[in-house]
Scaffold this active site. Structure first.
Site, mmCIF file in Angstrom:
data_model
loop_
_atom_site.group_PDB
_atom_site.id
_atom_site.type_symbol
_atom_site.label_atom_id
_atom_site.label_comp_id
_atom_site.label_asym_id
_atom_site.label_seq_id
_atom_site.Cartn_x
_atom_site.Cartn_y
_atom_site.Cartn_z
ATOM 1 N N ARG A 114 0.811 -1.205 0.000
ATOM 2 C CA ARG A 114 0.000 0.000 0.000
ATOM 3 C C ARG A 114 0.849 1.261 0.000
ATOM 4 N NH1 ARG A 114 -4.540 -0.853 -1.859
ATOM 5 N NH2 ARG A 114 -5.330 1.031 -0.878
ATOM 6 N N VAL A 115 0.358 2.278 -0.685
ATOM 7 C CA VAL A 115 1.009 3.582 -0.659
ATOM 8 C C VAL A 115 0.147 4.601 0.064
ATOM 9 C CG1 VAL A 115 2.297 3.158 -2.772
ATOM 10 C CG2 VAL A 115 0.055 4.235 -2.915
ATOM 11 N N ASP A 116 -1.036 4.193 0.485
ATOM 12 C CA ASP A 116 -1.909 5.105 1.226
ATOM 13 C C ASP A 116 -1.884 4.736 2.707
ATOM 14 O OD1 ASP A 116 -3.365 2.779 1.358
ATOM 15 O OD2 ASP A 116 -4.972 3.452 0.033
ATOM 16 N N ASP A 117 -2.831 5.230 3.432
ATOM 17 C CA ASP A 117 -2.870 4.991 4.865
ATOM 18 C C ASP A 117 -3.758 3.816 5.250
ATOM 19 O OD1 ASP A 117 -2.636 8.530 5.459
ATOM 20 O OD2 ASP A 117 -1.064 7.013 5.518
ATOM 21 N N VAL A 118 -3.652 2.764 4.496
ATOM 22 C CA VAL A 118 -4.331 1.519 4.841
ATOM 23 C C VAL A 118 -3.264 0.459 5.028
ATOM 24 C CG1 VAL A 118 -5.929 -0.267 4.069
ATOM 25 C CG2 VAL A 118 -6.438 2.129 3.601
#
Length: 743
Positions: free
Chosen positions: A611-615
């Site tokens: 992941r590159v997001d906040d998940v």
């Protein structure tokens, strides 16, 4: 609330070797492939005979980008079964024996099919869709879509106007085709001596009985039904019963807390909820009904009440007498459902009518209700299952996933049953009563296709190999991996030990939102690279873009997006189309943004980097950092919290929480445990932080934004890579955090 419609194959492996002498390099039984100059990456692989040096990449650690992978100095070929895959980089070729019987038997066939699926998607998918039953065929326009926010609202439609029913295609169609006496489900209970099975005819009868009860209870087409059940046969039965009458099921993983369940109830406003009184997971009893009761209390205070709680009496876990009961609302499943007829009229629905809601974590803290519709999802899940596992009618298939997650929807229930497959459903945990349970089940039911998560593979790797080798596993033909990128060392253990170096691994990449596999090996077609998801499935156009949204060609690393729609794509986020567009289509206009990082090597193989997001992806479960932060912050002694993902040897990613306490509160182990318990109670045990790091302050910009990049580096102890911290409002907080790293 109404939800608006709208044979035992051998495989060859090419492995790297540090030896410069071709006569001695490689492992026993090896032969050398002659080196040649390739004209293009795909052409060299198409020949499957020659390889240039310096063409392979791998990712051993998910904390490393693929661009940091090393080069290969020499390539050797060995025949598996005589020599195991043991080098850092392996290229595993399907043997002639396997490819000859495979549904897709060569790279050429794959490329021809993939090309057609992109050049003529309407014709390609219409031909496949025509294999299913449609009460009425779709119109002239097979697909209508817009994935570019600059051109108007995002919309995706496939087979619009086509009238069908997925339950009919899973059950009635197979019974009518003469498969009524074929086993549909082998059910294995938590304890070794507890099992059951259903044929396709028996499954149809039980689905119809439940469907009739639901209709009699006022559930109509478009109504939501929440299902909070463990892996009993009643879980897929409930999903199919809802689909039969056009109701929209929302399965909630029976590990979520009462608060999390209540959130989902409040959002979709179900007419009815299905659960059981309790379940045994290993030696532990979990009182699911009590969790449902608490969730219904919470939702009622928010103005959302549920009239009926249909409860399955799971007598192996607890008794009726020990089950809390609310007269007038609670109904025992066994007291009412068996009284209904074993036939139930099908509710025919449009291809674009909703099939199910599945809530997935989001970075804002509020779960997202991913909405999948009927026709496209049906065609896509059936097709991906068939080709990615090279499915044969004699296969016995076991996916270890829970139906509370998308894998259980697409590849426990719908995909397999649309193909008339025999499916194993397991109630318990893979290491109970010991770490040989999986292989015991494989032998018991002669499982030929085994699909599981890297988390389980890594967990079992830590135990003695005798738990594997003491069981035959000779029935296994194809292995599969799902949930997060599988590191090459785990891939090789899975391949060499579990599969006896003879079973290809379908290492699949996909998401809740995609409905089905997007990038996956096809076992008979392509040589595999341990840790790579290989190539895109039919109809899928993956692209890698840079931070500005520019497509990057050839060998590269960047953000993984998808160009154009595919039948299994989700259509919206329930009640929040704006969030749907903002989250998935606005980051890179004109594309679906997966939220994942990806690398493509010189041969065009895709490598997912996470992941590159906040998940955070924990054991294949996507958990929003905001959800965990919110739970921590609700603790009376927590002033603020920030959560990041770190590499975990078993779970893929672990949860690392930085916690700032209320002023004057001292650090203590008791408080640590209390904070972890808060998350367990509010979200579920699977979301519990692996580490609590005390934080006098958090690294923030002057505008108040938390610099998670810095927190990730501290959490992973990559202190030499902190980068520029001069933009922080208080740079000294970084040294404070480092000094408390081992406190």
């Amino acid at each position: 609330m109404k939800i608006a419609s709208s044979s035992s194959p051998l495989l060859a492996v090419v492995s790297s070797s540090g030896s410069s002498d071709p006569k001695t390099s490689g492992s026993r039984g090896s032969r050398i492939l002659p080196a040649t100059q390739r004209s293009s990456p795909l052409e060299s692989l198409l020949r499957c005979k020659t390889m240039s040096s310096n063409h392979l990449r791998h990712v051993e650690s998910m904390s490393l980008l693929p661009s940091g992978a090393g080069k290969i100095s020499q390539l050797n070929a060995v025949v598996l079964g005589e020599s195991i895959a043991s080098e850092e980089n392996d290229l595993v070729f399907p043997s002639k024996e396997f490819s000859t019987q495979a549904l897709v038997s060569s790279p050429q066939q794959y490329m021809e099919m993939h090309k057609r699926s992109l050049d003529d998607p309407a014709g390609f998918w219409s031909d496949i869709a025509s294999e299913f039953y449609w009460k009425q065929k779709w119109g002239d326009q097979v697909v209508s879509d817009n994935l570019d926010v600059r051109k108007g609202p995002i919309h995706i439609e496939w087979f619009k106007g086509g009238i069908t029913n997925i339950c009919y295609n899973c059950l009635d169609r197979n019974v009518e085709a003469g498969l009524g006496d074929k086993t549909a489900i082998f059910w294995e209970g938590n304890e070794r001596d507890v099992d059951a099975s259903l044929t396709y005819s028996e499954l149809l009868h039980q689905v119809c009985q439940l469907a009739s009860y639901l209709k009699d209870s006022g559930v109509k087409k478009g109504d939501a039904v929440v299902i909070y059940l463990p892996m009993l046969m009643e879980l897929p039965i409930a999903m199919l019963a809802c689909a039969r009458i056009g109701a929209v099921h929302s399965v909630v993983f029976a590990g979520f807390s009462a608060d999390s369940l209540a959130q989902r109830i409040i959002d979709c406003k179900p007419k009815l909820i299905l659960t059981c009184n309790a379940v045994k997971r290993g030696p532990k009893t979990i009182n699911l009904k009590a969790i449902v009761d608490a969730a219904l209390d919470i939702s009622s205070k928010d103005g959302v009440s549920v009239d009926i709680c249909l409860t399955y009496d799971n007598s192996s876990a607890t008794t009726r007498e020990n089950t809390k009961w609310q007269n007038g609302r609670d109904v025992w499943w066994q007291d009412v459902v068996p009284k209904y007829p074993t036939s139930c009229e099908v509710e025919w629905v449009d291809a674009e009518d909703p099939l199910f809601l599945l809530y997935t974590s989001g970075s804002t803290g509020k779960p997202k209700g991913v909405l999948h519709t009927t026709g496209g999802y049906m065609v896509y899940t059936a097709t991906t299952f068939k080709y990615a596992f090279d499915y044969k009618s004699t296969d016995v298939y076991w996916c270890t996933a829970d139906c509370g997650w998308i894998t259980g929807h697409s590849y426990v229930t719908y995909g397999p049953m649309l193909n008339g497959a025999t499916v194993v459903v397991f109630e318990g945990t893979p290491n109970y009563p010991d770490s040989g349970r999986c292989w015991e089940i494989v032998d018991k039911y002669k499982v030929s296709i085994f699909y599981t998560a890297p988390t389980l593979v890594r967990s079992l790797m830590r135990d003695d190999d005798k738990f594997v080798t003491s069981h035959s596993r000779k029935s296994l033909r194809v292995l599969g991996s799902v949930g997060e990128p599988i590191n090459p060392s785990a891939w090789r253990w899975f391949y060499n030990l579990v599969g006896d170096s003879r079973c290809p691994i379908s290492d699949t990449w996909w998401q809740t939102e995609t409905g089905g596999f997007m990038i996956t090996p096809l076992p008979g077609a392509w040589p595999q690279k341990p840790g790579s998801a290989t190539f895109p499935f039919f109809g899928v156009q993956p692209v890698i873009v840079d931070e500005k949204g520019n497509e990057i060609e050839g060998e590269c690393s960047g953000y993984l997006c998808v160009k154009g729609s595919w039948p299994g794509a989700f259509r919206t986020l329930f009640g929040d189309h704006e969030r749907y567009e903002t989250t998935y289509f606005k980051p890179f206009a004109g594309y679906y943004f997966s939220g994942d990082g990806c690398s493509r090597d010189k041969d065009g193989y895709y490598w997912l980097t996470g992941r590159v997001d906040d998940v955070i992806n924990v054991s294949g479960h996507r958990i929003g950092t905001a959800e965990v932060e919110s739970a921590l912050a609700s603790h009376p002694q927590c002033a603020e919290a920030a959560v990041v993902g770190v590499e975990h040897e078993v779970k893929g990613q672990g949860i690392y929480a930085f916690v700032t306490l209320v002023e004057g509160v001292p650090y203590s182990e008791e408080l640590r445990k209390s904070l972890v318990l808060m998350v367990r109670n509010q979200i579920g045990a699977f979301a519990a932080p692996d580490r609590i790091h005390w934080a006098p302050g958090l690294p923030k910009t002057r505008s108040g934004k938390i610099m998670r990049r810095i927190l990730r580096k501290i959490a992973s102890r990559q202190l030499e890579e902190l980068g520029d911290i001069s933009t922080l409002a208080d740079p000294s907080v970084v040294d404070q955090l480092i000094s408390l790293a081992d406190v």
